[in-house]
Write a protein that holds these residues in place. Sequence first.
Motif, PDB file in Angstrom:
ATOM      1  N   MET A 193       1.462  -4.127   6.672  1.00 13.04           N
ATOM      2  CA  MET A 193       0.261  -4.324   5.876  1.00 13.04           C
ATOM      3  C   MET A 193      -0.205  -3.000   5.293  1.00 13.04           C
ATOM      4  O   MET A 193      -0.333  -2.008   5.990  1.00 13.04           O
ATOM      5  N   ASN A 194      -0.407  -3.002   4.003  1.00 12.45           N
ATOM      6  CA  ASN A 194      -0.859  -1.776   3.351  1.00 12.45           C
ATOM      7  C   ASN A 194      -2.357  -1.810   3.110  1.00 12.45           C
ATOM      8  O   ASN A 194      -2.959  -2.875   2.988  1.00 12.45           O
ATOM      9  N   LEU A 195      -2.947  -0.639   3.071  1.00 13.98           N
ATOM     10  CA  LEU A 195      -4.380  -0.534   2.826  1.00 13.98           C
ATOM     11  C   LEU A 195      -4.608   0.147   1.480  1.00 13.98           C
ATOM     12  O   LEU A 195      -3.708   0.734   0.893  1.00 13.98           O
ATOM     13  N   LEU A 196      -5.848   0.090   1.060  1.00 15.63           N
ATOM     14  CA  LEU A 196      -6.214   0.779  -0.176  1.00 15.63           C
ATOM     15  C   LEU A 196      -7.420   1.678   0.090  1.00 15.63           C
ATOM     16  O   LEU A 196      -8.375   1.267   0.722  1.00 15.63           O
ATOM     17  N   ALA A 197      -7.305   2.878  -0.340  1.00 14.82           N
ATOM     18  CA  ALA A 197      -8.437   3.810  -0.206  1.00 14.82           C
ATOM     19  C   ALA A 197      -8.874   4.225  -1.586  1.00 14.82           C
ATOM     20  O   ALA A 197      -8.048   4.669  -2.389  1.00 14.82           O
TER      21      ALA A 197
END
Lengths: 288, 1116, 277, 331
Positions: free
Chosen positions: D1-5
Amino acid sequence: MNLELTQQIRDQARGLLKSGTVKGVIGYERASDGLTARPFFAYELTGTDQLIFDETCSHNLVKYLLDKKGEKMAVVVKPCDSLAINLLLNEEQIKREMVFIIGVSCTGVVETAWNQKSQTLQARCQTCRLPKPVVYDFLAEQEPIRRLEGELYPDILEMEAKPIASRREFWHEQFGRCIRCYACRQICPGCYCPECFAEQLSPLWVGIRIALGENELWQTNRTLHLAGRCTGCNECERACPMDIPLSLLNRKLEKEMEELFSFRAGLTSEEQPPFATFRKEEKLGFEE
Amino acid sequence: MNRNMDRKIGVYICHCGSNIAGTVDVDAVTEFAQGLPSVVTARNYTYMCSDPGQDLIREDIKNLGINRVVVASCSPLMHERTFRQVCESAGLNRYQFQMANIREHCSWVSEDHGAATEKAKALVSAAISRVYYNEPLETREVPINPNTLVVGGGIAGIQAALEIADSRHKVYLVEREPSIGGHMIQLDKTFPTLDCSACILTPKMSLVGSHPYIELMSYSEVVEVSGYVGNFKVKVKKKPRYVDVDKCTGCGECEKVCPVEAPSEFEYKLANRRAIYRPFPQAVPNVFAIDKRGYPPCRAACPAGVNAQGYIALISQGKFKEALDVLRRTMPFAGVCGRVCTHPCERDCERGKVDQPIAIRSLKRFMADYELKAGREKATPVKRTKEEKVAVIGSGPAGIACAYDLVRQGYPVTVFEAAPKAGGLLRYGIPEYRLPNEIVDNEISYVQELGVEIKTNTLVKNLSEVFNQGYKAIFLATGAGVSQKMNIPGEDTLGVIHALDFLEQISSGAKASLGNKVAVIGGGNAAVDAARVAMRLGVKEVTIVYRRSRAEMPAIPSEIEEMEHEGVKIHFLAAPVKVLSKDNRVTGIQCIRMELGEPDASGRRRPMPIKGSEFDIDVDNVIIAIGQMVNKEMLPKELAFTGWGTLVVDPITLQTNIDGVFAGGDVVSGPADVIAAIATGKEVAVSIDRYLCSVDLKEGRPEARESVKDVPKEGVVTKERAVMPVLELGKRAGSFAEVELGFDETKAVAEAKRCLNCAVCSECQECEKVCEAKAIDHEMQDEVVEEDVGAIVVATGVKVLDHTQFSIYGGGVYPDVISSLQLERMMSAAGPTGGEVICPSNGVHPKDIVFVSCVGSRDERTGNGYCSKVCCMYMAKHAVMLKEHYPETHSYIVYTDARGPGGKIFEEFLTRAQEAGTTYLRGRIDKVSQCDGRLSVSGQDLLKNKTFNIPGDLVVLATGLMPSDGVSKLAQSLNISYDTKNYLLQAHVKLRPVETFTDGIFLAGCAIAPTDIPESVAQGGAAAEYVLKLFSHDVIDAEPMTSIVDISRCSGCLLCRQVCPFTAIEAETLKDGRVVASINESLCKGCGVCVAACRPGAIKLRGFSDQQLLAEVMAL
Amino acid sequence: MGLENPFLPYLATIKSTVELTPDVKLLRVELEDAAIRGSFDYKPGQFAFLSAFGEGEAPFGIVSLPRHQDDLEFAVRQIGTVTRALHELEPGDTLGVRGPFGNYFPLEDYAGKNMVIIGGGIGMAPLRPVINKILEQRDNYGNLLVINGARTPQDLVFRPEFQTWMEAPRTQLELTVDRGDEHWGGRVALVPDVLRELAPSPDNAIAIICGPPIMIHFTLAVLKGLGFKDDQIVTTLEAKMKCGLGKCARCNVGDKYVCQDGPVFTLEQISQFLEQP
Amino acid sequence: MNLLASKDNLIRWLDLLLHEHVVIAPVRVQGLTLFQPISKAEEVDLDFDNTTLPPKGWFLPPTETLFSVQRNDGQTKLVPAMVERDALIFGVRPCDARGIALMDKPLLQEPSDALYRERHARTVLVGLSCRQARPECFCTSMGSAPNDASYVDILLTEIEVGYIVQVTSKKGKMLLPESFTEYEGVLPTPPEPRAVPIKDVMPAMKGLFDDTYWERLADRCLHCSICAYVCPTCYCFDVRDYSDRGNIERVRSWESCQSSGFTRIAGGYNPRATKGSRLKQRFYHKLLYFPEQFQDIACVGCGRCIKACPVNIDIREIIDDLQQLEAKSGA
């Protein structure tokens, strides 16, 4: 590429190799970026087609003569580079009869990096005082060109005007960055000691710590060893991977030498360097 | 840090009485040292250099196994040698020793006991750290050359030379002056015994001259010294004395005929000597010398190098014939040049700086006139010694001068002349009232009599023909015989004449008809000549039109002056625009006014026409004299010409583009004057001689003559220059009689006597004629000889300050203020007055004599703060002797302190002077002035605290002593020390009084400090003793501190070779081809300059390793 | 060495020193920590770093034999700064020891073979334990030929042991020098020439060479000429070393690190990547 | 799972990290971009091609003390150096991260280099994908990629709205703040750097050890060592003692196999005395010996050496040349 000069250099190189006058020709070829130049050694006739000359030919090829002492080589030199030939002749590192000098009447070289070529002339070219090499066997000539007039040492004067504390601070910042790769030494035509003082163990002049104190020792001693000897090709500064403005040091001494002794290294191969001689005009401090 | 247990260091701290112990806590330093690593023992003692002190060290070495020694005491200069010997005597290598200077560096320079002690500890600690790394070094043995150089031939040098030579060691005695003897030989008597100075010195001098072991090099100077003790190399320059020392017998005949006088240095200018002279009759060597200073300005200024001083000197002696001979050594034209020369010599004449230049040209003419009047004897033909025939084309001054020089060298010379008579422009260009034909004829005949063949009416147009006739070289001197045109409208109108044609016409006797009004265009000599000739032909109104102003007029000023006297008008700043005419006959000339603009190539301001300023002059004839050109038509086509129409020649050799063909005179230069033409003729003669002898035409050709500088003019009394008498104006018109009438004998001699003899020797060569020994050689050159010696004694002595620089004491102001040495010379029976003391101003015996002491001594204002030591005594001597000779005299001695130190009978001698009635006055002189014809010495009496004013007939200044000139330079090349006053420094003032810090070099006499004669003799003997001690061995131990090269580090830049003062470094090629520096240990003196110069740190100095030095520094 | 810093040496003390030649000293060293002293095991050919604190560290072959004595012996030739400092050490002084490092001569593999041992100058140092080991187990090996060369007689490093070596059975000791002196009655010849003259047979033989590069270069040629194969020739490579751990990379030759994979190599292992002297 | 900042969140996160870690990030110094410890997030410059020097200095510093020697009353004690604090290197390019992984091979091989190992264990790597390939890059040919997350703990990839945050390790996961949101979009397509065929280089080199090629190449080489100092995989070092007024330390510093003193032994003998032999060593070590020992070529294709070399010795040209030479001689 400067076709006119390139052609003259190629013709000359061909003639020299064909007649067996030289074993090889040290010149320039196109670098792997297809844009700038790099040193090139032509030993065969076919190689001469690779020789070029243009405004990216910054390297001082005289350094390579130190590696080729036993063989007669031809070398392509710009006016500024030719000073180093006289230096090496004076210091008996090369023999005149073992070098064929292909001089180039250069119009200045530009600031380059790999895959980058600016339109700006290198600073040293902007105040260059040499229209043609001081020594050569053949001169590849082109139309003589403009030489910008102007203050030779504006940056040095600016530095001299600063208080000593801020000068120290400036240099500490610069030397702090030095990684002691010794590229400045390796590329310098005036550096050829078999064992550099920086690598001597007994006594240990410079410790191996890559840190300000040791870096400063290295840099100041390097500069002093070039006092009256630096011919101003500025290859050290070009090579420095950490962008240390070494020319500020070298040219400060160049300026002092001019002012004190009216001496510029490399103008002749005969003159005794000021530090090796004593003239009556120099201040004795007592009755002559 | 780990310490090696085999290092056992002993530390010895000296109290030096209270010198050290008074300030430094020696016990604390001892305790401190005791605690340092490897220190086995530390001791202190009152005098470590004394026997018990030395024994302490020896005992420890033996008993404790001490193998390294530190002594903390005085300066190493003082006792390093002592302690090294102590180590050695105890079996330790002398270099396992280190000295810490805690006296000069601590106790003597600090009053702070605590700080001095701390510094002493630091220095001791440094020495200990260093000695830890000291390695045993072995001294080297170097052979000793047993010859000695003694510099200076005064009494000290003579004494040293004799002592050494008597021990059968060769001595080279170098003396700068023509004779040895120094100041002592100038003295009359010596104090306090009043021996005759010459009587005691001359035997020694003659011994020097005849000693088999002494090579006397008088009139010589040491120029360079290299090497080291036992092995010095000395270069001595023998100045040319122009007299062969070996041939001269000292007979003095030369002196009698020498026409030149100069003030005698030996007599302090109280008498004159000749240019060839011997300082005094007893001189050693008893040989003459010629005082030759170079070229006199007159000779240097003359393009042909005519030796004017030479003939003037002889004229002044009435030797007119001999004078003419001097001139004829250079050229044959005394009468011609004596009349028409532009005389650049007079412009440079030094006499002109006093009043007016010598009338050189007129004197020259006088010689010719004198001979002509007396009737010239036919010249003896020169013997032909050469085969090669030379052709000279053109018989003008250039051609004849060249032929003259060549014929005298033995060449067969033929001159070809197109005109019916020889002489060129001399004959056809210069009117007779200025240069009568008989003069030209006479001088050309003289040249013919010598053997030159002249073929007149012979035009040469083909050079190959000349060569085919067997001539080997050709000189083209055909002149510039065609008048230049003005290129203005109407130039071809009838009545327009060219000056040369005009003058030639008149010279060859043809008639010319001119109208009443004549304009002459131009400002040169030809214009002036034409104008004056026109006047003589009866023209009413002659006007010169010249485009510049008077200042730019190139004609000889005296000629212009005479011309104006004769009534010719000059229109300056005007140039002709066109010739006005009617019926093709001149009616006038239209001119335009000019103004002067910027200087042109000739340096003269360029005339610029002013627009609209045209004006007309009515004339019947126009004579154009704006210049001459080479007649190209008359010259062979194969020659190369310049854009000016003149011939192209090499500027030095004057050779044309054709091999063997030379050219000179106007044909090369364009119109120029006679003397310039003669000069080129002579130059071509040199070239032709070289050409025919197959010598390189340029190599080693003499350079331009440099004039002597700084000709002394003091005492020259002004005297007006002799005026040339001229023909009355009234007698000139219609006549071509000569205008200038020439000098008579009286006038000529008087004028010649005005000559300053700038070069002293005038090279008249009269001396050569009378020298039976054939000892004179005017061509002698500097000679530098190189000698090897093992020891050097420097006895360069002093000079006495010139009293004329002390004008406040009247020195140089009043003739009766003299120096002590002048008085000394007067007292000498052999002196200038034959022993009579007189006032120089009037020759009368003085009654009241005032002696002033300390002139330039003990007086910082004149640079010498020190006492000159001998003055008190010699003033007393003078007073005593004056009283003896002239009982009526009274002497005053104004002194600062009057002492006769040092026992003997010095003090008694002073008393004797007082008993003789001398007034001793302790005081300071304010000034010496003149009042009622007597001198007056005023000042402060310091004992009575009042002013005094002593009237005197003679004031004698006791001027101080100063080291000889050039001593500092000599000291530098000898590498010995000298003080701020240039006195040489001894190794130790008390204990090594005649040694220097440089081994093998010793001192004696006043070069060290002012000394009297007995002391100088003692020092000379002492120096000799040191030399002989040195020579008592065949070899000498040399310090082992020499440089060594670590070839693995050497970069081969050879900077070391450049900086080595002892040429001890050479390049060496290793087996692998690498070039490295190599030290010649026998030459290396261990100075360490190479160590400092070596960037890669490849050169080390034995005994000064990095390790030793770093250890020493780090311990501080 | 576990979590410990592998650059950290063991502290040791000089027990005694012996001057073997004018510039070679034998250092007898005792590790301070008894436990380490007990476990410090090594074989002929291995080396250790000696530290002279303040001057640095340098590698030296261990010339003693394990289990014979607790002390380690090193033959140190004074040639640079570290060795000079080591020479200045006196009994009782402290130094550092780091090791043992490297491989060793596989003497077990040579059982029954004729041994030719060739040493020049200080190159004899790593060969000394080899010779002594062979002599200790004399019966396990065939003939032993030792050729020891040096510049001068004084420079022969292990002179005190020559008598023992010479007297051992089936053992030949040949000494040679470049330059003799007045006492020298032996050979004056170069090692390769002596080898050529003695011409040992390659049959069932192993040759071990150690010495200056130039000597090795010419000796190898002679050995090959005599018929020795690359796998019969064993040498030690002298290389500059700093870590002994195969990390600082300066002793890298081919895919080998002299400090870890060496210093003992057969010619077969290294010939490909050896630069010619 | 990738996140976004978002960019702001990223900055805030960095500031947060500064409390616990020494944060080392790209900073502009004159014309250079250097990894330097920062005190505020805003000092970071993420708009860079690549840093002038690789981050290797934070694992194997240019100079470090290995231990110091203490002397008391004749007793000698050795005090080993320690690693003081946890560090986080921010903005590491994937190629440089692979460089660290390659250095691990020799340095962590037993007996492992304690200080290196310790620093490695206490350092978190936050990577930054490359948005474009530079002319000198050839990472994909050397086993890496512009968006390779394999050797970092967290990889950031810049997109228009902020940074995609990929987490690859537990160490990385523990550092993440809550402010990052989930990112469900696709990862942008990575740029394509120049390909350098390499397959035949190892066999080619085995036959070319004595080829004149090296000598000719060395003609130009100045042995300035810049290549080694800027290389993310060069790890040669020097060890010496440093003593100053009684303080003694054993120090190690970077060194390069290009220096003539590198292999010169006491007494002067140098097995690699010639220029050619040293230049050859560099390429043999990178392209043959290292792979033989550790299976990977010791080059990550960052192109720093190409860019920095004052005489344009271009490793890509050499790789080509060697394969061609061998092909020619084989044929």
